[in-house]
Motif scaffolding. Sequence first.
Motif, PDB file in Angstrom:
ATOM      1  N   ARG A   1       2.490   1.514  -3.386  1.00  0.00           N
ATOM      2  CA  ARG A   1       0.915   1.884  -4.356  1.00  0.00           C
ATOM      3  C   ARG A   1       0.887   3.166  -4.050  1.00  0.00           C
ATOM      4  O   ARG A   1       0.884   4.051  -5.049  1.00  0.00           O
ATOM      5  CB  ARG A   1      -0.059   1.030  -4.138  1.00  0.00           C
ATOM      6  N   SER A   2       0.962   4.092  -2.583  1.00  0.00           N
ATOM      7  CA  SER A   2       0.255   5.164  -2.759  1.00  0.00           C
ATOM      8  C   SER A   2       1.381   5.917  -3.430  1.00  0.00           C
ATOM      9  O   SER A   2       1.696   7.283  -4.109  1.00  0.00           O
ATOM     10  CB  SER A   2      -0.376   5.330  -1.590  1.00  0.00           C
TER      11      SER A   2
ATOM     12  N   GLU B   1      -6.852   7.031  -4.827  1.00  0.00           N
ATOM     13  CA  GLU B   1      -5.603   7.686  -3.729  1.00  0.00           C
ATOM     14  C   GLU B   1      -4.745   8.314  -4.218  1.00  0.00           C
ATOM     15  O   GLU B   1      -4.125   7.951  -5.621  1.00  0.00           O
ATOM     16  CB  GLU B   1      -5.304   5.757  -3.334  1.00  0.00           C
ATOM     17  N   GLY B   2      -4.316   8.984  -3.545  1.00  0.00           N
ATOM     18  CA  GLY B   2      -2.534   9.966  -4.280  1.00  0.00           C
ATOM     19  C   GLY B   2      -3.269  10.842  -5.090  1.00  0.00           C
ATOM     20  O   GLY B   2      -2.080  11.583  -5.413  1.00  0.00           O
ATOM     21  N   LEU B   3      -4.016  11.216  -5.391  1.00  0.00           N
ATOM     22  CA  LEU B   3      -4.755  12.154  -6.216  1.00  0.00           C
ATOM     23  C   LEU B   3      -4.067  13.376  -5.479  1.00  0.00           C
ATOM     24  O   LEU B   3      -4.935  13.626  -4.661  1.00  0.00           O
ATOM     25  CB  LEU B   3      -5.774  12.232  -6.905  1.00  0.00           C
TER      26      LEU B   3
ATOM     27  N   LEU C   1       1.050   6.150  -7.267  1.00  0.00           N
ATOM     28  CA  LEU C   1       0.150   7.312  -7.900  1.00  0.00           C
ATOM     29  C   LEU C   1       0.580   8.464  -7.560  1.00  0.00           C
ATOM     30  O   LEU C   1      -0.019   9.248  -8.443  1.00  0.00           O
ATOM     31  CB  LEU C   1      -0.779   6.623  -6.868  1.00  0.00           C
ATOM     32  N   ILE C   2       1.165   8.758  -6.265  1.00  0.00           N
ATOM     33  CA  ILE C   2       1.158  10.327  -6.527  1.00  0.00           C
ATOM     34  C   ILE C   2       2.706  10.743  -7.791  1.00  0.00           C
ATOM     35  O   ILE C   2       2.699  11.572  -8.344  1.00  0.00           O
ATOM     36  CB  ILE C   2       1.657  10.186  -4.724  1.00  0.00           C
TER      37      ILE C   2
ATOM     38  N   ARG D   1      -6.892   5.096 -13.414  1.00  0.00           N
ATOM     39  CA  ARG D   1      -5.802   5.087 -12.235  1.00  0.00           C
ATOM     40  C   ARG D   1      -6.676   5.226 -10.745  1.00  0.00           C
ATOM     41  O   ARG D   1      -7.795   5.559 -11.215  1.00  0.00           O
ATOM     42  CB  ARG D   1      -4.966   6.169 -11.852  1.00  0.00           C
ATOM     43  N   LEU D   2      -6.065   4.534 -10.146  1.00  0.00           N
ATOM     44  CA  LEU D   2      -6.522   4.543  -7.876  1.00  0.00           C
ATOM     45  C   LEU D   2      -6.751   5.846  -7.628  1.00  0.00           C
ATOM     46  O   LEU D   2      -6.128   7.177  -8.522  1.00  0.00           O
ATOM     47  CB  LEU D   2      -6.540   4.019  -7.421  1.00  0.00           C
TER      48      LEU D   2
ATOM     49  N   ALA E   1       0.607  -1.296   0.023  1.00  0.00           N
ATOM     50  CA  ALA E   1       0.419   0.024   0.190  1.00  0.00           C
ATOM     51  C   ALA E   1       0.328   1.177  -0.080  1.00  0.00           C
ATOM     52  O   ALA E   1       0.479   2.495  -0.410  1.00  0.00           O
ATOM     53  CB  ALA E   1      -0.497   0.445   1.239  1.00  0.00           C
TER      54      ALA E   1
END
Lengths: 343, 502
Positions: free
Chosen positions: A332-333, B144-146, A336-337, B141-142, A329
């Motif tokens: 992943r985050s 999360e993290g946006l 994603l960032i 994309r998810l 997790a």
Amino acid sequence: MTETLVAPSRKSSAQRFASTLLTSRESAIALVLILVVAFATIKQDKFLVSNDGWRDLLLAPSILLLLAVGQAVVIITRNVDLSVGSILALTAYLTGRLFVDQPNIPVVVVILIGILVGAALGLVNGLLVALGKVPALVITLGTLYVYRGVVLEWAGSNRINASDMPDGFLSLGTKSFLSIPLLTILAVVVLIAVGYYLRTARGGRELYAIGSDPDAAHLYGLKVKRRVIGAFVLCGALAGLAGVVFAARYGSVSSNAGTGIELQAVGAAVIGGVAIFGGSGTVWGAAIGAWLLITINRALPIIGVQDFWQQAVVGVLIIGAIVLDRLLAVRRSRKLIEARDEA
Amino acid sequence: MNTSGPVALQLLQVRKSFGPVVALRSGSLTVNSGSIHALVGENGAGKSTLVKIIAGLYQRDAGEFLLHGESVDFSSTAASKDAGIAVIYQEPTLFPDLSVTENLFMGRQPLGAGRRIDRKAMHAEALSLFQRLGVNLDPRRLAEGLSIADQQIIEIAKAISLDASVLIMDEPTAALSGVEVDRLFAVARSLRDEGRALVFISHRFEEVFALCDMVTVMRDGEYISTDPIAETTSAQIVAKMVGREVGELFPKTPATIGEPVLQVSGLERGGVFHDVSFEVRSGEIVALAGLVGAGRSEIARAVFGVDPYDAGTVMIGGRKVPARNPRAAIRLGMGFVPEDRRQQGLVVDASVAHNVASVIRGKLATLGIVTRTAENKASGPWSARLEVKTNALSMNAATMSGGNQQKVVIAKWLATHPKLLIIDEPTRGIDVGTKAEVHRLISELAGQGMAILMISSELPEVLGMADRVLVVNEGRITADIDRADATPESVMTAATNAGATA
């Protein structure tokens, strides 16, 4: 870079499918399962290649598989159902009693009654959780004892024996189709139906949304209470079905049937990648997790691990799964960032 | 504007209270189709409550609510959504575990054969929405993290895809950059030209004047006025927003201002606050003013060491306070009364004595055991001094009024003999009578030489209490105003003027 166009995913759908399959938690657990089976088979080839070995490999997980599927659905909504073991005991004993008291009752009717009683008990859980706004952990811990108490009071020291039940029913527990045990087929059919619903129905997706952020789900105008109650009803119904299956498979039911199996069901779901805080994971993962849990318990003695360590291995597996989740997790985050910054 | 159509949304004298607290006294708002209507007011003026009533999240206690001329009663957010109202909240509400596309369409996904979700159609629609908005975002994309800005864009895309006739945006631009704001405005104007009614809540006046046709001002939970934007000026709006007397509610005791107690220099935390430097002297009350979300609480929390910071130093009485170490901060003489006293400041299920003694338990313990007698003995004088109205020190904190709870939290810190007390929103949720008592208490403490750093969203409180006002705007201190020069206009201008962040 194009200015206004959205960058569509550059991969084709087949590529996307392949990469999801390869990196998914489900595949990782399936790989562990295959390794365990392989090791055990190398040590003792009848683990897999004998008739009994093959049958046990498929049949043994079927009850836990049903429970894990139901449990996964509930956990996805950020709840938990600890009462499934007691529901299983209740419906298993009920199944036996029905055959004793009504010798001519059709098997299909008994199965339906088992499912309905399980669903009703699940409804009680769901109503208490959704309307009482009390954490599911507490409510179902309570109903775990209440339901078990009902069985104890009802069954006393009585035991349902194989001779009490018709052969037609008991043969469900032993019959196979194309060398696959009937009960396994049943469990897999249930698994596919639930998995399909979660993936493709609005209701299924809403369960994920509710678990991901209950407050946001409320703001979206989703019917949060109804969905949560629905998840508990499904979980109860599957536990009820598992109770009937229990009676068919073992042919004997006492009041302590299925004690502690609820924790195995939670464990299976967690190992299979269902996040304990809801919102992610699949029933496929939970099912493979259940299969792995049961198989590892059967394989460890063959591989030569002592009794004490067998329990510890299961514990390590659960903790390992959660630590892995956490690490993934975080990764992943971060990714994603990064993806956001590049866009 | 002459182009605007019939009345789409109308609220008349709507009232809402939560227990004894009146959040909205008399809210009125009339919005025409084909126009963009600004709703402005100070923090706590009741704008968000009004929005939540329109959204169906709260139900009004009294008043009328008409949608397209018909009286409506929304019992849930789903009902308001079905009636064609889309709301974009201040805080984006997304599901982090789900994809961007799923977030857009949750609950109303396009269905194919057999009521199965048609994922292809869903993705295609998401793509075309983003193209229309001109956003570069992978719909698969998810969530999360946006960034907040991206999340805001998703909220807007969601509202547009709902095809709503009324669109309400509660401070949508707070987290957006200039380019993103321009893009949002272009979309908003095209929606207006399609004949939809838009409500735009913002603290930035230049945006209000650039975008909106009409403006409604609210103050203290009441409707004040509605004017065409062309016929008003920002000075007039500010005057209406703050237009009340800073009464004698604030009995300020004169204090001799002494040596600097707290010195903060170059405090920096990426994305939250930047280059924050200030000092607080003994006997001085310094207020951190600014809008909600400007970064005031974050600065205070970093100073106390609850939150981390990337650069800068905090000194108390000439000694450096280590970062991220509230215990060291307490030892060096800092006290912190948090904004949310029920969750962060008070053990509501414990006795008054227990609460007051909680920070100094270490000193009270004999052989590691804290007795009730020791607690009562230690907390008695403090509670008495603050006139905490309780029958007994053993009374449960949960049953006390907000004002008395706040006093207990302050008493708790006084027991540590702090040199500096940081108080975040000292009177939030406290009734008017008790407010004055809390103010008098703070003022007395300063009179005795304590340095006080106060964070407040209530302008009268800031103006009435503070010796100096530091205005925080988007994470920077944009103004340092002396008591003599502090007026509602000067503070509000510094707090809302985005251009002043140099």
